[in-house]
Design a protein around this motif. Structure first.
Motif, PDB file in Angstrom:
ATOM      1  N   ALA A   1       0.836  -1.210   0.000  1.00 19.68           N
ATOM      2  CA  ALA A   1       0.000   0.000   0.000  1.00 19.68           C
ATOM      3  C   ALA A   1       0.868   1.257   0.000  1.00 19.68           C
ATOM      4  CB  ALA A   1      -0.932  -0.008   1.207  1.00 19.68           C
ATOM      5  N   PHE A   2       1.896   1.271   0.850  1.00 18.53           N
ATOM      6  CA  PHE A   2       2.765   2.456   0.901  1.00 18.53           C
ATOM      7  C   PHE A   2       3.595   2.594  -0.372  1.00 18.53           C
ATOM      8  CE2 PHE A   2       1.953   2.162   5.534  1.00 18.53           C
ATOM      9  CZ  PHE A   2       1.351   3.409   5.659  1.00 18.53           C
ATOM     10  N   HIS A   3       3.951   1.462  -0.985  1.00 15.78           N
ATOM     11  CA  HIS A   3       4.658   1.531  -2.269  1.00 15.78           C
ATOM     12  C   HIS A   3       3.768   2.183  -3.325  1.00 15.78           C
ATOM     13  CE1 HIS A   3       7.241   0.483  -5.632  1.00 15.78           C
ATOM     14  NE2 HIS A   3       6.162   0.019  -6.234  1.00 15.78           N
ATOM     15  N   VAL A   4       2.509   1.774  -3.385  1.00 15.43           N
ATOM     16  CA  VAL A   4       1.575   2.362  -4.355  1.00 15.43           C
ATOM     17  C   VAL A   4       1.395   3.848  -4.069  1.00 15.43           C
ATOM     18  CG1 VAL A   4      -0.850   2.383  -5.084  1.00 15.43           C
ATOM     19  CG2 VAL A   4       0.371   0.213  -4.901  1.00 15.43           C
ATOM     20  N   LEU A   5       1.300   4.207  -2.810  1.00 15.74           N
ATOM     21  CA  LEU A   5       1.126   5.629  -2.459  1.00 15.74           C
ATOM     22  C   LEU A   5       2.358   6.453  -2.811  1.00 15.74           C
ATOM     23  CD1 LEU A   5      -0.730   5.250   0.944  1.00 15.74           C
ATOM     24  CD2 LEU A   5      -1.687   6.078  -1.209  1.00 15.74           C
ATOM     25  N   ASP A   6       3.529   5.827  -2.820  1.00 19.57           N
ATOM     26  CA  ASP A   6       4.768   6.540  -3.164  1.00 19.57           C
ATOM     27  C   ASP A   6       4.963   6.686  -4.673  1.00 19.57           C
ATOM     28  OD1 ASP A   6       5.498   7.003  -0.571  1.00 19.57           O
ATOM     29  OD2 ASP A   6       6.782   5.227  -0.413  1.00 19.57           O
ATOM     30  N   LEU A   7       4.188   5.932  -5.456  1.00 15.88           N
ATOM     31  CA  LEU A   7       4.330   6.017  -6.916  1.00 15.88           C
ATOM     32  C   LEU A   7       3.909   7.394  -7.428  1.00 15.88           C
ATOM     33  CD1 LEU A   7       2.712   2.624  -8.056  1.00 15.88           C
ATOM     34  CD2 LEU A   7       5.139   3.228  -8.165  1.00 15.88           C
ATOM     35  N   PRO A   8       4.536   7.860  -8.520  1.00 12.95           N
ATOM     36  CA  PRO A   8       4.006   9.065  -9.166  1.00 12.95           C
ATOM     37  C   PRO A   8       2.567   8.807  -9.601  1.00 12.95           C
ATOM     38  CG  PRO A   8       6.160   8.496 -10.049  1.00 12.95           C
ATOM     39  CD  PRO A   8       5.740   7.364  -9.171  1.00 12.95           C
ATOM     40  N   LYS A   9       1.779   9.866  -9.672  1.00 11.00           N
ATOM     41  CA  LYS A   9       0.344   9.722  -9.975  1.00 11.00           C
ATOM     42  C   LYS A   9       0.111   8.932 -11.260  1.00 11.00           C
ATOM     43  CE  LYS A   9      -3.917  12.266 -10.236  1.00 11.00           C
ATOM     44  NZ  LYS A   9      -4.616  13.320 -10.866  1.00 11.00           N
ATOM     45  N   GLU A  10       0.904   9.209 -12.307  1.00 15.82           N
ATOM     46  CA  GLU A  10       0.719   8.528 -13.596  1.00 15.82           C
ATOM     47  C   GLU A  10       0.951   7.017 -13.470  1.00 15.82           C
ATOM     48  OE1 GLU A  10       3.293  11.011 -13.303  1.00 15.82           O
ATOM     49  OE2 GLU A  10       1.707  12.505 -13.566  1.00 15.82           O
TER      50      GLU A  10
END
Length: 199
Positions: A30-39
């Motif tokens: 979950a935190f990895h996904v949240l750290d991804l750039p929006k695109e």
């Protein structure tokens, strides 16, 4: 006390529903996904939506595909008279990686499990019997896992297909490469003896 904002908590809960994913791994994902750039996050979400919307089962073998017939069934160079029956689509990938099997497949999408309330009508057994009846099949290889459910499924299918007079085989199971006899259980050793072959 809630440690995370509700949207983050919901994302963690969804990841935790995936097989083999515990609470800590779900949090990391979950935190990895949240750290991804929006695109990148949107591309990830789109990939899930697209896979869910455009993937269905092959009309012939029940494997996952994005067209009416999967590439394996459409390949006329494959042995059209041999069907390898597997429990899940991922099992097809395992066989294809060996580059040794050149026949067709049939994916059951599960195995019989009275304890799990999975009966013959809950998996793709009827479609397999219809295939054998309609096609010029000579051999059916039962390649379900060597556990209780896999064995029960193989025996059930074997009895159903016997009236067709075709060859019905089961994968040989035994000692893994690199294994030591002293650590092998009795059932595996018995299977290895039964599946022995000439050299």
């Amino acid at each position: 006390m809630d440690y995370f904002a509700p949207p983050v908590e919901r994302l963690i809960e969804e990841f935790a529903k995936l097989p083999g994913i515990g609470q800590k791994t779900a949090q990391r994902l979950a935190f990895h996904v949240l750290d991804l750039p929006k695109e990148d996050a949107e591309r990830f979400a789109d990939a899930i939506r697209e896979a869910k919307a455009k993937t269905f089962t092959c009309a012939r073998c029940q494997n996952l595909t994005d067209s009416e017939t999967c590439p394996i069934c459409a390949d006329q160079s494959r042995d059209q008279k041999t069907i390898c029956v597997v429990a899940e689509p991922r099992d097809v990938i395992a066989f294809e990686r060996t580059k040794e099997y050149h026949g067709l497949y049939h994916v059951l999408h599960g195995t019989l499990s009275p304890m799990g309330h999975v009966g013959p009508d809950d998996i793709r057994i009827r479609e397999l019997v219809q295939r054998v009846a309609d096609e010029d099949t000579e051999e059916v290889i039962l390649a379900t896992n060597p556990d209780t459910e896999g064995e029960a499924t193989a025996m059930y299918i074997s009895r159903l297909l016997q009236p067709f007079g075709i060859r019905i085989t089961r994968l040989a199971y035994g000692i893994p490469v690199g294994g030591h006899l002293e650590f092998v259980d009795e059932v595996t050793l018995t299977r290895a003896l039964e599946g022995r072959r000439d050299l």
